[in-house]
Design a protein around this motif. Structure first.
Motif, PDB file in Angstrom:
ATOM      1  N   ARG A  82       1.323   4.973   0.498  1.00 58.00           N
ATOM      2  CA  ARG A  82       0.612   6.038   1.216  1.00 58.00           C
ATOM      3  C   ARG A  82       0.750   7.359   0.464  1.00 58.00           C
ATOM      4  O   ARG A  82       1.811   7.684  -0.046  1.00 58.00           O
ATOM      5  CB  ARG A  82       1.163   6.184   2.625  1.00 58.00           C
ATOM      6  CG  ARG A  82       0.898   4.980   3.502  1.00 58.00           C
ATOM      7  CD  ARG A  82       1.423   5.249   4.896  1.00 58.00           C
ATOM      8  NE  ARG A  82       1.524   4.044   5.705  1.00 58.00           N
ATOM      9  CZ  ARG A  82       0.740   3.788   6.756  1.00 58.00           C
ATOM     10  NH1 ARG A  82      -0.198   4.630   7.096  1.00 58.00           N
ATOM     11  NH2 ARG A  82       0.912   2.689   7.467  1.00 58.00           N
ATOM     12  N   ILE A  83      -0.353   8.086   0.446  1.00 59.16           N
ATOM     13  CA  ILE A  83      -0.387   9.403  -0.184  1.00 59.16           C
ATOM     14  C   ILE A  83      -0.826  10.395   0.878  1.00 59.16           C
ATOM     15  O   ILE A  83      -1.951  10.319   1.381  1.00 59.16           O
ATOM     16  CB  ILE A  83      -1.364   9.408  -1.375  1.00 59.16           C
ATOM     17  CG1 ILE A  83      -0.939   8.347  -2.400  1.00 59.16           C
ATOM     18  CG2 ILE A  83      -1.431  10.790  -2.008  1.00 59.16           C
ATOM     19  CD1 ILE A  83      -2.007   8.047  -3.435  1.00 59.16           C
ATOM     20  N   ALA A 103       0.856  -1.181   0.000  1.00 59.84           N
ATOM     21  CA  ALA A 103       0.000   0.000   0.000  1.00 59.84           C
ATOM     22  C   ALA A 103       0.893   1.233   0.000  1.00 59.84           C
ATOM     23  O   ALA A 103       1.668   1.451   0.929  1.00 59.84           O
ATOM     24  CB  ALA A 103      -0.913  -0.002   1.214  1.00 59.84           C
ATOM     25  N   MET A 116       8.128   4.545   0.090  1.00 59.04           N
ATOM     26  CA  MET A 116       8.038   5.868   0.712  1.00 59.04           C
ATOM     27  C   MET A 116       6.759   6.576   0.301  1.00 59.04           C
ATOM     28  O   MET A 116       6.349   6.507  -0.857  1.00 59.04           O
ATOM     29  CB  MET A 116       9.254   6.721   0.335  1.00 59.04           C
ATOM     30  CG  MET A 116      10.529   6.264   1.005  1.00 59.04           C
ATOM     31  SD  MET A 116      11.900   7.348   0.637  1.00 59.04           S
ATOM     32  CE  MET A 116      11.376   8.810   1.507  1.00 59.04           C
ATOM     33  N   PRO A 117       6.101   7.234   1.238  1.00 57.35           N
ATOM     34  CA  PRO A 117       4.848   7.916   0.896  1.00 57.35           C
ATOM     35  C   PRO A 117       5.066   9.088  -0.052  1.00 57.35           C
ATOM     36  O   PRO A 117       6.151   9.675  -0.094  1.00 57.35           O
ATOM     37  CB  PRO A 117       4.324   8.398   2.257  1.00 57.35           C
ATOM     38  CG  PRO A 117       5.454   8.309   3.192  1.00 57.35           C
ATOM     39  CD  PRO A 117       6.454   7.352   2.639  1.00 57.35           C
ATOM     40  N   LEU A 118       4.029   9.384  -0.793  1.00 48.89           N
ATOM     41  CA  LEU A 118       4.041  10.566  -1.637  1.00 48.89           C
ATOM     42  C   LEU A 118       3.397  11.697  -0.850  1.00 48.89           C
ATOM     43  O   LEU A 118       2.328  11.528  -0.277  1.00 48.89           O
ATOM     44  CB  LEU A 118       3.262  10.309  -2.925  1.00 48.89           C
ATOM     45  CG  LEU A 118       3.780   9.160  -3.788  1.00 48.89           C
ATOM     46  CD1 LEU A 118       2.832   8.906  -4.955  1.00 48.89           C
ATOM     47  CD2 LEU A 118       5.173   9.469  -4.304  1.00 48.89           C
ATOM     48  N   GLU A 142      -4.803  11.099   4.847  1.00 46.92           N
ATOM     49  CA  GLU A 142      -3.859  10.097   4.359  1.00 46.92           C
ATOM     50  C   GLU A 142      -4.644   9.051   3.569  1.00 46.92           C
ATOM     51  O   GLU A 142      -5.614   8.483   4.077  1.00 46.92           O
ATOM     52  CB  GLU A 142      -3.134   9.417   5.513  1.00 46.92           C
ATOM     53  CG  GLU A 142      -2.185   8.334   5.062  1.00 46.92           C
ATOM     54  CD  GLU A 142      -1.465   7.675   6.229  1.00 46.92           C
ATOM     55  OE1 GLU A 142      -2.100   6.898   6.967  1.00 46.92           O
ATOM     56  OE2 GLU A 142      -0.268   7.960   6.412  1.00 46.92           O
ATOM     57  N   TYR A 143      -4.225   8.817   2.339  1.00 42.62           N
ATOM     58  CA  TYR A 143      -4.843   7.800   1.497  1.00 42.62           C
ATOM     59  C   TYR A 143      -3.835   6.683   1.283  1.00 42.62           C
ATOM     60  O   TYR A 143      -2.634   6.868   1.464  1.00 42.62           O
ATOM     61  CB  TYR A 143      -5.225   8.382   0.132  1.00 42.62           C
ATOM     62  CG  TYR A 143      -6.215   9.513   0.179  1.00 42.62           C
ATOM     63  CD1 TYR A 143      -7.580   9.275   0.141  1.00 42.62           C
ATOM     64  CD2 TYR A 143      -5.782  10.832   0.240  1.00 42.62           C
ATOM     65  CE1 TYR A 143      -8.489  10.312   0.172  1.00 42.62           C
ATOM     66  CE2 TYR A 143      -6.680  11.880   0.273  1.00 42.62           C
ATOM     67  CZ  TYR A 143      -8.036  11.623   0.242  1.00 42.62           C
ATOM     68  OH  TYR A 143      -8.927  12.665   0.271  1.00 42.62           O
ATOM     69  N   SER A 144      -4.357   5.529   0.868  1.00 43.91           N
ATOM     70  CA  SER A 144      -3.441   4.484   0.431  1.00 43.91           C
ATOM     71  C   SER A 144      -3.876   4.002  -0.946  1.00 43.91           C
ATOM     72  O   SER A 144      -5.073   3.968  -1.263  1.00 43.91           O
ATOM     73  CB  SER A 144      -3.400   3.326   1.429  1.00 43.91           C
ATOM     74  OG  SER A 144      -4.588   2.572   1.375  1.00 43.91           O
ATOM     75  N   GLN A 145      -2.891   3.676  -1.757  1.00 41.24           N
ATOM     76  CA  GLN A 145      -3.127   3.143  -3.097  1.00 41.24           C
ATOM     77  C   GLN A 145      -2.449   1.789  -3.178  1.00 41.24           C
ATOM     78  O   GLN A 145      -1.256   1.668  -2.923  1.00 41.24           O
ATOM     79  CB  GLN A 145      -2.555   4.086  -4.159  1.00 41.24           C
ATOM     80  CG  GLN A 145      -2.734   3.553  -5.582  1.00 41.24           C
ATOM     81  CD  GLN A 145      -2.071   4.441  -6.630  1.00 41.24           C
ATOM     82  OE1 GLN A 145      -1.600   5.536  -6.323  1.00 41.24           O
ATOM     83  NE2 GLN A 145      -2.005   3.960  -7.849  1.00 41.24           N
TER      84      GLN A 145
END
Lengths: 52, 157
Positions: B31-32, B29, B74-76, B38-41
């Motif tokens: 993370r954005i 997942a 790493m999250p965006l 906070e979203y996850s894709q």
């Protein structure tokens, strides 16, 4: 998803245009909001999740 | 056109800009992080991570950005619209099974997951994940593609 990076960063007008769905992980209890049709826990990567 | 691709980086070059594509090798997942949420894709093995450099530049930052996502998850971090810092960034990242380049969208201001900003010369190129590699359509005649091998070597001694 398009972001700009020096590090992986972006300036999307994201919250206004993207609709996520909330889930809870059945393994670790993490609550998260996914924008994908096949949600995976953002904490433990488990696919065992329940929509809230 | 099907281009074989496993763990290598695929460099698609125009005369003054480039795209760098690599395939995800694990389910995770991504993370954005936005100012409010906070979203996850979900990223699946074989999905594409594409870095676009509309003005060209060094290749290493693009490789590092791709590896930040693929290997280190790493999250965006998403900045608010019209944030003054957005103009500092010259590399764009897009993740998903199908990615299309577009030069008419405003950089970093669209949430459509299959679009990445590009230069005019590479606009209209679609890169689609394929079991044998990637399928590339709409690539202009002036563009070329080749593999890039890159290994990070760290010596702590």
């Amino acid at each position: 998803m398009c972001t700009v990076g020096g590090g992986p960063t972006g300036d999307l007008n994201f919250d206004e245009r993207v609709k996520g769905k909330k889930y809870r992980c059945n393994e670790c209890g993490e609550k998260f909001e996914s924008i994908s049709k096949k949600p995976v826990c953002a904490s433990c990567q488990s696919e065992d999740v329940t929509a809230l | 056109m099907i281009v074989p691709l496993t763990d290598e980086f695929l460099l698609i070059s125009g005369t003054r800009s480039f795209l760098l594509a690599v395939k995800a090798n694990a389910l995770f997942a991504l993370r954005i992080e936005t100012p409010a949420k906070e979203y996850s894709q979900t990223i699946e093995p074989g999905d594409l991570i594409v870095v676009s450099a509309p003005e060209g530049g060094a290749l290493e930052p693009a490789i590092m950005l791709a590896e930040f996502v693929r290997t280190y998850h790493m999250p965006l971090i998403v900045l608010p619209k019209d944030h003054p810092g957005s103009k500092r960034f010259s590399y764009l990242v897009s993740v998903g099974p199908v990615i299309t380049t577009n030069c008419t969208i405003k950089r970093g201001t669209h949430p459509e997951q299959h679009l990445v900003c590009s230069s005019n010369e590479l606009a209209g190129t679609t890169i689609r994940a394929h079991p044998d590699g990637v399928e590339i359509t709409g690539l202009p005649d002036t563009a070329v593609h080749r593999y890039v091998k890159y290994r990070m070597l760290t010596d702590y001694s």
